[in-house]
Scaffold this motif. Structure first.
Motif, PDB file in Angstrom:
ATOM      1  N   PHE A  11     -15.699  35.488  -6.569  1.00 20.99           N
ATOM      2  CA  PHE A  11     -14.738  35.637  -5.475  1.00 20.99           C
ATOM      3  C   PHE A  11     -15.519  35.663  -4.170  1.00 20.99           C
ATOM      4  CE2 PHE A  11     -12.825  37.634  -9.155  1.00 20.99           C
ATOM      5  CZ  PHE A  11     -11.519  37.166  -9.132  1.00 20.99           C
ATOM      6  N   GLY A  12     -15.029  34.961  -3.158  1.00 18.78           N
ATOM      7  CA  GLY A  12     -15.669  34.975  -1.852  1.00 18.78           C
ATOM      8  C   GLY A  12     -15.245  33.797  -1.014  1.00 18.78           C
ATOM      9  N   ASN A  13     -15.537  33.875   0.268  1.00 21.44           N
ATOM     10  CA  ASN A  13     -15.121  32.833   1.211  1.00 21.44           C
ATOM     11  C   ASN A  13     -13.616  32.595   1.144  1.00 21.44           C
ATOM     12  OD1 ASN A  13     -17.722  32.379   2.246  1.00 21.44           O
ATOM     13  ND2 ASN A  13     -18.200  31.064   0.505  1.00 21.44           N
ATOM     14  N   GLY A  14     -12.872  33.684   0.932  1.00 23.19           N
ATOM     15  CA  GLY A  14     -11.422  33.593   0.950  1.00 23.19           C
ATOM     16  C   GLY A  14     -10.772  33.042  -0.301  1.00 23.19           C
ATOM     17  N   LYS A  15     -11.529  32.903  -1.403  1.00 27.05           N
ATOM     18  CA  LYS A  15     -10.909  32.319  -2.592  1.00 27.05           C
ATOM     19  C   LYS A  15     -11.534  32.813  -3.885  1.00 27.05           C
ATOM     20  CE  LYS A  15     -13.856  28.215  -2.694  1.00 27.05           C
ATOM     21  NZ  LYS A  15     -13.887  26.757  -2.702  1.00 27.05           N
ATOM     22  N   LYS A  16     -10.817  32.550  -4.969  1.00 30.50           N
ATOM     23  CA  LYS A  16     -11.324  32.764  -6.317  1.00 30.50           C
ATOM     24  C   LYS A  16     -12.000  31.467  -6.741  1.00 30.50           C
ATOM     25  CE  LYS A  16      -9.688  33.910 -10.981  1.00 30.50           C
ATOM     26  NZ  LYS A  16      -8.499  34.297 -11.776  1.00 30.50           N
ATOM     27  N   HIS A  17     -13.226  31.556  -7.219  1.00 29.34           N
ATOM     28  CA  HIS A  17     -13.969  30.371  -7.670  1.00 29.34           C
ATOM     29  C   HIS A  17     -13.644  30.169  -9.153  1.00 29.34           C
ATOM     30  CE1 HIS A  17     -16.361  29.956  -3.962  1.00 29.34           C
ATOM     31  NE2 HIS A  17     -16.107  31.250  -3.865  1.00 29.34           N
ATOM     32  N   GLU A  18     -12.625  29.371  -9.397  1.00 26.42           N
ATOM     33  CA  GLU A  18     -12.027  29.225 -10.728  1.00 26.42           C
ATOM     34  C   GLU A  18     -13.029  28.792 -11.797  1.00 26.42           C
ATOM     35  OE1 GLU A  18      -9.068  30.222 -11.518  1.00 26.42           O
ATOM     36  OE2 GLU A  18      -8.091  30.396  -9.566  1.00 26.42           O
ATOM     37  N   VAL A  30     -12.271  42.436 -15.009  1.00 28.74           N
ATOM     38  CA  VAL A  30     -12.687  43.740 -14.478  1.00 28.74           C
ATOM     39  C   VAL A  30     -12.632  43.723 -12.949  1.00 28.74           C
ATOM     40  CG1 VAL A  30     -14.631  45.343 -14.241  1.00 28.74           C
ATOM     41  CG2 VAL A  30     -14.076  44.371 -16.485  1.00 28.74           C
ATOM     42  N   LEU A  31     -13.160  42.672 -12.340  1.00 22.28           N
ATOM     43  CA  LEU A  31     -13.133  42.578 -10.877  1.00 22.28           C
ATOM     44  C   LEU A  31     -11.706  42.553 -10.345  1.00 22.28           C
ATOM     45  CD1 LEU A  31     -16.034  40.059 -10.232  1.00 22.28           C
ATOM     46  CD2 LEU A  31     -15.982  42.479  -9.588  1.00 22.28           C
ATOM     47  N   GLU A  32     -10.821  41.886 -11.049  1.00 23.27           N
ATOM     48  CA  GLU A  32      -9.427  41.810 -10.602  1.00 23.27           C
ATOM     49  C   GLU A  32      -8.731  43.165 -10.641  1.00 23.27           C
ATOM     50  OE1 GLU A  32      -8.399  37.127 -11.409  1.00 23.27           O
ATOM     51  OE2 GLU A  32      -8.057  38.552 -13.049  1.00 23.27           O
ATOM     52  N   GLN A  33      -9.328  44.130 -11.307  1.00 22.05           N
ATOM     53  CA  GLN A  33      -8.806  45.501 -11.314  1.00 22.05           C
ATOM     54  C   GLN A  33      -9.381  46.341 -10.178  1.00 22.05           C
ATOM     55  OE1 GLN A  33      -6.325  46.370 -13.514  1.00 22.05           O
ATOM     56  NE2 GLN A  33      -6.471  44.164 -13.883  1.00 22.05           N
ATOM     57  N   CYS A  34     -10.170  45.719  -9.305  1.00 17.19           N
ATOM     58  CA  CYS A  34     -10.815  46.409  -8.173  1.00 17.19           C
ATOM     59  C   CYS A  34     -10.271  45.848  -6.864  1.00 17.19           C
ATOM     60  CB  CYS A  34     -12.326  46.222  -8.229  1.00 17.19           C
ATOM     61  SG  CYS A  34     -13.089  46.853  -9.729  1.00 17.19           S
ATOM     62  N   PRO A  35      -9.129  46.340  -6.403  1.00 17.33           N
ATOM     63  CA  PRO A  35      -8.527  45.764  -5.199  1.00 17.33           C
ATOM     64  C   PRO A  35      -9.417  45.869  -3.960  1.00 17.33           C
ATOM     65  CG  PRO A  35      -7.397  47.791  -5.839  1.00 17.33           C
ATOM     66  CD  PRO A  35      -8.342  47.443  -6.955  1.00 17.33           C
ATOM     67  N   GLU A  36     -10.271  46.887  -3.903  1.00 14.91           N
ATOM     68  CA  GLU A  36     -11.158  47.036  -2.753  1.00 14.91           C
ATOM     69  C   GLU A  36     -12.151  45.881  -2.656  1.00 14.91           C
ATOM     70  OE1 GLU A  36     -10.729  49.285  -5.160  1.00 14.91           O
ATOM     71  OE2 GLU A  36      -9.760  51.011  -4.196  1.00 14.91           O
ATOM     72  N   ALA A  37     -12.531  45.320  -3.790  1.00 16.11           N
ATOM     73  CA  ALA A  37     -13.456  44.182  -3.806  1.00 16.11           C
ATOM     74  C   ALA A  37     -12.717  42.859  -3.630  1.00 16.11           C
ATOM     75  CB  ALA A  37     -14.260  44.162  -5.104  1.00 16.11           C
ATOM     76  N   ILE A  38     -11.632  42.677  -4.382  1.00 20.00           N
ATOM     77  CA  ILE A  38     -10.907  41.402  -4.348  1.00 20.00           C
ATOM     78  C   ILE A  38     -10.286  41.155  -2.982  1.00 20.00           C
ATOM     79  CG2 ILE A  38      -9.000  40.077  -5.347  1.00 20.00           C
ATOM     80  CD1 ILE A  38     -11.522  40.386  -7.123  1.00 20.00           C
ATOM     81  N   SER A  39      -9.662  42.172  -2.396  1.00 20.07           N
ATOM     82  CA  SER A  39      -9.022  41.962  -1.093  1.00 20.07           C
ATOM     83  C   SER A  39     -10.056  41.643  -0.026  1.00 20.07           C
ATOM     84  CB  SER A  39      -8.161  43.163  -0.699  1.00 20.07           C
ATOM     85  OG  SER A  39      -8.945  44.328  -0.520  1.00 20.07           O
ATOM     86  N   LEU A  40     -11.232  42.253  -0.091  1.00 18.51           N
ATOM     87  CA  LEU A  40     -12.293  41.939   0.874  1.00 18.51           C
ATOM     88  C   LEU A  40     -12.761  40.500   0.703  1.00 18.51           C
ATOM     89  CD1 LEU A  40     -14.246  42.950   3.107  1.00 18.51           C
ATOM     90  CD2 LEU A  40     -15.816  43.563   1.257  1.00 18.51           C
ATOM     91  N   ALA A  41     -12.985  40.079  -0.537  1.00 19.32           N
ATOM     92  CA  ALA A  41     -13.443  38.710  -0.809  1.00 19.32           C
ATOM     93  C   ALA A  41     -12.408  37.683  -0.368  1.00 19.32           C
ATOM     94  CB  ALA A  41     -13.765  38.537  -2.293  1.00 19.32           C
ATOM     95  N   LEU A  42     -11.148  37.948  -0.658  1.00 19.81           N
ATOM     96  CA  LEU A  42     -10.096  36.988  -0.297  1.00 19.81           C
ATOM     97  C   LEU A  42      -9.841  36.964   1.212  1.00 19.81           C
ATOM     98  CD1 LEU A  42      -7.603  37.456  -3.268  1.00 19.81           C
ATOM     99  CD2 LEU A  42      -9.397  35.731  -2.973  1.00 19.81           C
ATOM    100  N   ALA A  43     -10.212  38.055   1.904  1.00 20.72           N
ATOM    101  CA  ALA A  43     -10.104  38.088   3.367  1.00 20.72           C
ATOM    102  C   ALA A  43     -11.306  37.432   4.039  1.00 20.72           C
ATOM    103  CB  ALA A  43      -9.962  39.529   3.846  1.00 20.72           C
ATOM    104  N   GLY A  44     -12.308  37.036   3.241  1.00 21.88           N
ATOM    105  CA  GLY A  44     -13.495  36.383   3.783  1.00 21.88           C
ATOM    106  C   GLY A  44     -14.556  37.345   4.290  1.00 21.88           C
ATOM    107  N   GLY A  45     -14.430  38.637   3.940  1.00 22.03           N
ATOM    108  CA  GLY A  45     -15.383  39.627   4.444  1.00 22.03           C
ATOM    109  C   GLY A  45     -16.461  40.036   3.475  1.00 22.03           C
TER     110      GLY A  45
END
Length: 132
Positions: A11-18, A30-45
């Motif tokens: 996850f990063g640069n605003g997207k999930k790397h499928e 496991v990562l998808e259960q961590c909203p603090e990480a996923i939301s940051l990655a999808l926001a590009g931060g």
């Protein structure tokens, strides 16, 4: 940077790397259960990725772009001779253990071992930030 540093982003640069996520389904779940990480990655931060350092690599001292996040390194494959300095502290990774730090502080990495070092790097929102 001297040596070789490879990344496999989940996850990063605003997207999930499928493609990479498909190769690592348990880690992805496991990562998808961590909203603090996923939301940051999808926001590009920030990112969640596998970081591979080849023997002989030195990542020169550098600072992350913001103190709104923390960085977790989970040791996956850690040969002897690998260390990270954050500020004035030097630590070594251990397989199955985490190191968490604020990467806006100056940090650098040495790999003096003889096999690849792999960590799961996860950026997540700093817990002291307001929830809004």
């Amino acid at each position: 940077t001297a040596g070789e540093w490879l990344e496999a982003p989940l996850f990063g640069n605003g997207k999930k790397h499928e493609e990479i996520c498909a190769q690592c389904p348990v880690t992805t779940r496991v990562l998808e259960q961590c909203p603090e990480a996923i939301s940051l990655a999808l926001a590009g931060g920030g990112e969640s990725l596998f970081s591979v350092l080849r023997p002989g690599t030195h990542l020169r001292a550098h600072c992350g772009s913001t103190n709104t996040r923390l960085t977790c390194h989970l040791g996956v494959l850690v040969p002897p001779g690998c260390s990270v300095r954050v500020g004035d502290e030097i630590r070594s990774w251990h397989e199955g253990k985490c190191i968490v730090f604020d990467d806006s502080w100056e940090h650098e990495v040495w790999h003096r071992g003889d096999a690849d070092r792999v960590v799961l790097l996860i950026n997540f929102w700093h817990p002291d930030l307001p929830q809004s």
